[in-house]
Design a protein around this motif. Structure first.
Motif, PDB file in Angstrom:
ATOM      1  N   ALA A 124      11.284  -5.158   3.287  1.00 32.43           N
ATOM      2  CA  ALA A 124       9.940  -4.619   3.635  1.00 32.43           C
ATOM      3  C   ALA A 124       9.106  -5.392   2.657  1.00 32.43           C
ATOM      4  O   ALA A 124       8.008  -5.846   2.833  1.00 32.43           O
ATOM      5  N   VAL A 125       9.662  -5.422   1.369  1.00 32.34           N
ATOM      6  CA  VAL A 125       8.649  -6.060   0.145  1.00 32.34           C
ATOM      7  C   VAL A 125       8.591  -7.601   0.727  1.00 32.34           C
ATOM      8  O   VAL A 125       7.573  -8.330   0.398  1.00 32.34           O
ATOM      9  N   ALA A 126       9.689  -8.241   1.108  1.00 27.64           N
ATOM     10  CA  ALA A 126       9.605  -9.666   1.560  1.00 27.64           C
ATOM     11  C   ALA A 126       8.480 -10.014   2.502  1.00 27.64           C
ATOM     12  O   ALA A 126       7.885 -10.871   2.405  1.00 27.64           O
TER      13      ALA A 126
ATOM     14  N   PHE B 110      23.409   1.092  -0.216  1.00 26.23           N
ATOM     15  CA  PHE B 110      23.111  -0.250  -0.428  1.00 26.23           C
ATOM     16  C   PHE B 110      22.162  -0.737   0.966  1.00 26.23           C
ATOM     17  O   PHE B 110      21.478  -1.792   0.531  1.00 26.23           O
ATOM     18  N   LEU B 111      22.537  -0.149   2.051  1.00 27.48           N
ATOM     19  CA  LEU B 111      21.718  -0.728   3.155  1.00 27.48           C
ATOM     20  C   LEU B 111      20.090  -0.370   3.017  1.00 27.48           C
ATOM     21  O   LEU B 111      19.345  -0.982   3.159  1.00 27.48           O
TER      22      LEU B 111
ATOM     23  N   LEU C 273      19.874 -10.146   0.529  1.00 28.07           N
ATOM     24  CA  LEU C 273      19.964 -10.890   1.742  1.00 28.07           C
ATOM     25  C   LEU C 273      18.701 -10.303   2.661  1.00 28.07           C
ATOM     26  O   LEU C 273      18.121 -11.089   3.494  1.00 28.07           O
ATOM     27  N   GLY C 274      18.131  -9.253   2.406  1.00 29.97           N
ATOM     28  CA  GLY C 274      16.903  -8.444   3.075  1.00 29.97           C
ATOM     29  C   GLY C 274      15.702  -9.640   2.775  1.00 29.97           C
ATOM     30  O   GLY C 274      14.794  -9.339   3.882  1.00 29.97           O
TER      31      GLY C 274
ATOM     32  N   LEU D  30      16.925  -2.726   3.523  1.00 28.82           N
ATOM     33  CA  LEU D  30      15.582  -2.561   4.088  1.00 28.82           C
ATOM     34  C   LEU D  30      14.646  -2.459   3.386  1.00 28.82           C
ATOM     35  O   LEU D  30      13.356  -3.192   3.676  1.00 28.82           O
ATOM     36  N   ALA D  31      14.753  -2.192   1.955  1.00 27.39           N
ATOM     37  CA  ALA D  31      13.638  -1.969   0.918  1.00 27.39           C
ATOM     38  C   ALA D  31      13.028  -3.452   0.631  1.00 27.39           C
ATOM     39  O   ALA D  31      12.014  -3.890   0.534  1.00 27.39           O
TER      40      ALA D  31
END
Length: 331
Positions: free
Chosen positions: A262-264, A253-254, A75-76, A258-259
């Motif tokens: 950041a990549v998205a 898993f949070l 979902l990030g 966040l990772a």
């Protein structure tokens, strides 16, 4: 023991989840406005309360938590920092105040006025203040909430999504709001992204654009709120407070969420890749919600039903009234 032998105990449960998820999408696709997650929970609850989960399926059904956590991580990819920055300082200020103040207000209303306890007030607060069902699911997993609490909070949010989708455009016309005013008002006050965008474009194209940008700005705060909730609950429940204890209890898993965010936002992934990640996340949520539905006992849900709806209704009325005053004054 080979991989096939190790996986064999999980296959009946996974097949049950997959069948429920497939049927949920088929039913939702045939009925306009029906959400697959609602159907998934309903199917799971129907089976769970009618016949229970077969013993052979229990190991595989128990994997629903893994599906839920993985869906949250992916979902990030939906967090778009540029949308947050594009909203402008005035709207950003409204968003931050609405989310922060809305969370505290919802917790207060649910716990003090309606006497709800446990994790339910936090789930309702997250759903109403950040991004609807996605926030309920994310915060619920962070707090290790019971499946029945997560699904009932999600159902409550979806109920208000349906009501506000109709009520807000009518109210916007009656109040004589400009496109920008209505869009920001809907983006700050309503719950889930889809209904917010639909209500905005029902008013005008300008309102639709402002509603979408404002709502996405709210959505981008999910990661920070999830971390804050995790630390707050861990610190309150830990018998040995301290950094080591907080880290042991922190839902790892949070960090994945966040990772991925950041990549998205780094530009490394194409729009097609981000869309594919979103589809996988949606599929995992549907599988997980079938499993959550199987754990629901309707008797338990009836005990908090009216109080939860009342708490969210009071929160919506207060926040939308304050937001209306703010957009009239500032925009």
């Amino acid at each position: 023991m080979g991989v096939v032998d190790a996986a064999r105990p999980y296959l009946p449960g996974l097949a049950l989840l997959a069948a429920g998820a497939l049927l949920s999408h088929l039913v939702a696709g045939a009925v306009d406005g029906l959400q697959p997650l609602v159907v998934a929970v309903s199917l799971g609850a129907l089976v769970g309360n009618a016949v229970g989960t077969p013993d052979a399926a229990k190991p595989g059904v128990g994997v629903d938590k893994l599906f839920l956590e993985t869906g949250i991580v992916l979902l990030g990819a939906a967090v778009v920092v540029e949308e947050f920055l594009a909203a402008g300082p005035t709207v950003l200020g409204l968003v931050v105040v609405a989310v922060g103040g809305g969370l505290l207000l919802a917790e207060l209303i649910a716990r003090v006025l309606f006497r709800l306890d446990g994790t339910t007030p936090s789930l309702l607060a997250a759903g109403a203040s950040i991004c609807g069902v996605s926030a309920v699911v994310a915060i619920g997993r962070v707090l290790d909430a019971r499946g029945s609490a997560i699904t009932f909070a999600a159902a409550t949010v979806l109920l208000f999504d349906a009501v506000t989708l109709v009520a807000f455009p009518i109210a916007g016309e009656w109040l004589g709001l400009t496109g920008r005013q209505f869009g920001v008002w809907a983006g700050v006050s309503m719950f889930s992204t889809g209904p917010v965008a639909a209500a905005g474009f029902a008013h005008s194209p300008e309102a639709g654009q402002w509603a979408t940008v404002t709502k996405l700005a709210r959505n981008s705060l999910l990661g920070g709120v999830a971390v804050a909730y995790s630390l707050a609950y861990t610190a309150r429940s830990a018998t040995e407070p301290g950094v080591r204890r907080l880290w042991a209890e922190f839902p790892k898993f949070l960090l994945g969420f966040l990772a991925v965010a950041a990549v998205a936002n780094s530009g490394l992934l194409s729009p097609a890749a981000l869309e594919s990640i979103g589809r996988v996340s949606d599929a995992l949520f549907t599988l997980a919600f079938v499993g959550l539905g199987l754990s629901i006992r309707l008797r338990e849900m009836r005990e908090v039903g009216g109080a939860a709806v009342g708490a969210v209704l009071v929160h919506l009325l207060v926040v939308s009234a304050l937001a209306l005053g703010a957009v009239r004054w500032l925009l």
